[in-house]
Write an enzyme that holds these catalytic residues in place. Sequence first.
Site, PDB file in Angstrom:
ATOM      1  N   ALA A  66       0.834  -1.192   0.000  1.00  0.00           N
ATOM      2  CA  ALA A  66       0.000   0.000   0.000  1.00  0.00           C
ATOM      3  C   ALA A  66       0.876   1.252   0.000  1.00  0.00           C
ATOM      4  O   ALA A  66       2.073   1.199   0.276  1.00  0.00           O
ATOM      5  CB  ALA A  66      -0.913  -0.003   1.222  1.00  0.00           C
ATOM      6  N   GLY A 111       0.002  -5.305   0.609  1.00  0.00           N
ATOM      7  CA  GLY A 111      -1.173  -5.304  -0.251  1.00  0.00           C
ATOM      8  C   GLY A 111      -0.941  -5.996  -1.572  1.00  0.00           C
ATOM      9  O   GLY A 111      -1.863  -6.581  -2.150  1.00  0.00           O
ATOM     10  N   GLU A 114      -1.493  -9.508  -0.929  1.00  0.00           N
ATOM     11  CA  GLU A 114      -2.919  -9.723  -0.700  1.00  0.00           C
ATOM     12  C   GLU A 114      -3.694  -9.795  -2.013  1.00  0.00           C
ATOM     13  O   GLU A 114      -4.630 -10.591  -2.146  1.00  0.00           O
ATOM     14  CB  GLU A 114      -3.466  -8.617   0.202  1.00  0.00           C
ATOM     15  CG  GLU A 114      -2.984  -8.774   1.643  1.00  0.00           C
ATOM     16  CD  GLU A 114      -3.330  -7.606   2.532  1.00  0.00           C
ATOM     17  OE1 GLU A 114      -3.697  -7.849   3.704  1.00  0.00           O
ATOM     18  OE2 GLU A 114      -3.227  -6.450   2.075  1.00  0.00           O
ATOM     19  N   GLU A 134       3.765  -5.772   7.341  1.00  0.00           N
ATOM     20  CA  GLU A 134       3.026  -4.714   8.035  1.00  0.00           C
ATOM     21  C   GLU A 134       3.398  -4.588   9.505  1.00  0.00           C
ATOM     22  O   GLU A 134       3.305  -3.500  10.085  1.00  0.00           O
ATOM     23  CB  GLU A 134       1.511  -4.963   7.903  1.00  0.00           C
ATOM     24  CG  GLU A 134       0.931  -4.666   6.532  1.00  0.00           C
ATOM     25  CD  GLU A 134       0.978  -5.854   5.590  1.00  0.00           C
ATOM     26  OE1 GLU A 134       0.278  -5.820   4.572  1.00  0.00           O
ATOM     27  OE2 GLU A 134       1.727  -6.824   5.883  1.00  0.00           O
TER      28      GLU A 134
END
Length: 262
Positions: A66, A111, A114, A134
């Site tokens: 992200a 992300g 993900e 993270e």
Amino acid sequence: MAEFVTLETSDDHPGVGTIALHRPPMNALNRQVQRELAAAAEEATLRDDIKAVVIYGGPKVLAAGADIKEMTDMSYAEMSKVAGRLQADLGAIAEIPKPTVAAITGYALGGGLEVALSADRRIAGDNAKLGVPEILLGVIPGGGGTQRLARLVGPAKAKDMMFTGRFVGAEEALSIGLVDEVVAPDEVYNAALAWADQFRDAATVALAAAKKAVDEGLGVDLTTGLKIEEHLFAGLFATEDRVIGMKSFVENGPGKAKFTGK
């Protein structure tokens, strides 16, 4: 028109759509990219000419996570309003009722991983680095990573990756089931296209039913899962493809049916 995420097709691979990320240098997944990713997934779902989907970030990276700069000053109140949307957008690939494959070159982190976890299959270059770092930012994966990663590789291995934030190389990823195939970096996209090509003439309604049965069944007990299968199996007897497939089998043997996708 989307700026960072496109859905592309080519005459060389009819029936295959590529959801391509292109936000140099690392395909950071800011809110705009997330929204465009969800829109591309919805378009791929609705288009009858697309039978399977490849997710690709280019020859150097899938996505390195992200856009942290965008989150740095967000409060709890602000994040609580958008966390569900973040999760839905990064997991949008999972909602495509067609075979999907992530083509991973270079980094697939946070992300980015993900997004790859939302696909049905993952093909990685031998240079790939995958991870959910993270924890090093004082948070946890918020785009579906805690749930999809644990279901894919098991809770112990998922916790190790999440607790340490370490990067996993391609061979380890293959050994723990995080990816399904490892090839040379310059062959990743072609390998993904080759896998997706298998479904250009397949029974698309049955494929969607198989995907739904597995995905929904994983979240419930066995008895409920069997009921889901029962309902989807019976429903396929209302399709043209079921008639075509069974008639072709009886008359010509397996694997020769010409399906219509209806």
